[in-house]
Scaffold this active site. Structure first.
Site, mmCIF file in Angstrom:
data_model
loop_
_atom_site.group_PDB
_atom_site.id
_atom_site.type_symbol
_atom_site.label_atom_id
_atom_site.label_comp_id
_atom_site.label_asym_id
_atom_site.label_seq_id
_atom_site.Cartn_x
_atom_site.Cartn_y
_atom_site.Cartn_z
ATOM 1 N N HIS A 1 0.807 -1.207 0.000
ATOM 2 C CA HIS A 1 0.000 0.000 0.000
ATOM 3 C C HIS A 1 0.848 1.269 0.000
ATOM 4 O O HIS A 1 0.326 2.384 -0.216
ATOM 5 C CB HIS A 1 -0.918 -0.001 1.239
ATOM 6 C CG HIS A 1 -2.195 0.752 1.053
ATOM 7 N ND1 HIS A 1 -2.444 1.555 -0.035
ATOM 8 C CD2 HIS A 1 -3.306 0.841 1.827
ATOM 9 C CE1 HIS A 1 -3.634 2.102 0.067
ATOM 10 N NE2 HIS A 1 -4.190 1.682 1.203
ATOM 11 N N ASP B 1 -2.304 2.179 -4.441
ATOM 12 C CA ASP B 1 -3.527 2.530 -3.735
ATOM 13 C C ASP B 1 -4.583 1.451 -3.950
ATOM 14 O O ASP B 1 -4.498 0.646 -4.883
ATOM 15 C CB ASP B 1 -4.058 3.879 -4.224
ATOM 16 C CG ASP B 1 -3.127 5.032 -3.860
ATOM 17 O OD1 ASP B 1 -2.447 4.911 -2.827
ATOM 18 O OD2 ASP B 1 -3.082 6.023 -4.604
#
Length: 397
Positions: A368, A372
């Site tokens: 992450h 995204d």
């Protein structure tokens, strides 16, 4: 004439190995290029062949020894005359110097009296008199010396667990330790999440059923599932380049090439050979490459170069019956696709009908820090679309 056997170059970033197995004993005849010893590195198992014919006269590194590149492994006598093992050098016995005891040279009377008054043991005083005799000055110096700080408590390691006759204890291989280290690194260093979806495998099953015989006849290899997943991954990576990138310090490195790692299980652990430039390969070339890697992995013949440099990985836990899992990223990559078992499940079609369809759960684990949620989910949907309608791959749509 004797010939040394040394540890060969082991590949990029690999500097040492462990002796896993000797195929010959001291005194055995060997032929040039015959496998002599098996080395286990963090990534692969490497066989070292005899550099010359003759007799193995020395084994310099026993099984379990860690050796560096260029280190001696043994020696071959090219004359062929058998020889006995060279004995290991034993350390010379140490001879202790005769101890000088306080009783041999008792303290001076004045020193003894002062020691008794202060309840000072002779062992705590260093004598500076003749032959080490303790003088009154030595006692005074000891009494005036600052007290030593209290020793920190010593932690006593827990006693090893008692052996149970029903258990077997086996030392971890270098490969297994390296796998554990890398997977733990991925969990500790990456902000790892997993997103899921499912894919209807009907279209791929129909293509394979229709063309499997003619495909194998023309290309000499079976049309499997992996080529579809590799090609679908490439199509999705082109659309979502962050999934094909990695973090290097404070930089994001976007890869404009597609080297797809394919996880392969072996008796010694999981290895990930890389299909280079998968975007330029045909389905048949992808299948041939993966099939060749599978054979080499089972035989322990994969090279370091064949397992380094991947940009994205595909792992198929479905071959073992896994219905769903959360695969762990293969660092420094930023994502991994997990395939699973295909099962018939009831599916509601757009017109409201319910049919049994061959369905597979897909999982993408991603870092992450660079990818995204929107990118990860969209990437997986793109793979799903390519698999449910494989013509998209052929038409680049």
């Amino acid at each position: 004439m004797s010939t040394q056997i040394v540890v060969p170059a082991l590949g990029e970033s690999v500097t040492e190995a462990t002796i896993a197995k000797w195929f010959k004993q001291v005194g055995d005849a060997v032929a040039a290029d015959e496998p002599l010893v098996e080395l286990e590195t963090d990534k692969v198992t490497v066989e070292v062949n005899a550099p010359a014919s003759g007799t193995l006269v020395e084994i310099a590194a026993a099984v379990g020894t860690t050796v560096g590149v260029g280190a001696p492994l043994g020696e071959i006598d090219a004359s062929g005359a058998p020889a006995k093992a060279k004995p290991a050098a034993a350390p010379a016995p140490s001879v202790a110097a005769p101890a000088v005891t306080a009783e041999a040279h008792p303290p001076a009377p004045s020193a003894r009296k002062l020691m008794e008054e202060n309840r000072l043991d002779a062992g705590a005083v260093t004598g500076t008199g003749k032959d080490g005799r303790i003088t009154k000055g030595d006692v005074i110096a000891t009494l005036e010396r600052p007290a030593a700080p209290a020793a920190a408590p010593v932690s006593v390691p827990a006693a090893p667990r008692a052996a149970d006759p029903r258990e077997e204890r086996v030392k971890m291989t270098r490969l297994r330790k390296r796998i554990a280290q890398r997977l733990k690194e991925a969990q500790n260093n990456a902000a790892m999440l997993t997103t899921f979806n499912e894919v209807d495998m009907s279209a791929i099953n129909a293509i394979r059923a229709q063309y499997k015989e003619s495909f194998e006849k023309k290309h000499g290899v079976k049309l499997g599932f992996m080529s579809f997943f590799v090609k679908a991954s490439v199509a999705a990576l082109k659309e979502w380049p962050a999934v094909n990138a990695e973090i290097d310090g404070d930089d994001l490195v976007y890869k404009n090439y597609y080297d797809i790692g394919v996880a392969v299980g072996t008796p010694n652990g999981l290895v990930v050979p890389v299909v280079r430039n998968a975007d330029t390969l045909s389905f048949a070339e992808v299948e041939k490459t993966i099939g060749n890697y599978g054979r080499k992995a089972r035989d322990g013949k994969l090279t370091i170069d064949e397992m380094t440099g991947g940009t994205f990985t595909v792992s198929n836990g479905g071959v073992y019956g896994s219905l769903m899992s959360t695969p762990i990223i293969n660092p420094p990559q930023s994502a991994i696709l997990g395939m699973h078992k295909t099962q018939l499940r009831p599916v509601v079609l757009p017109d409201g009908r319910i049919e049994a369809r061959p369905m597979m759960y897909l999982a993408v684990s991603y870092d992450h820090r660079i990818i995204d949620g929107r990118e990860a989910v969209s990437f997986l949907i793109r793979i799903k679309e390519c698999l449910e309608d494989p013509q998209r791959i052929l038409l680049d749509m």
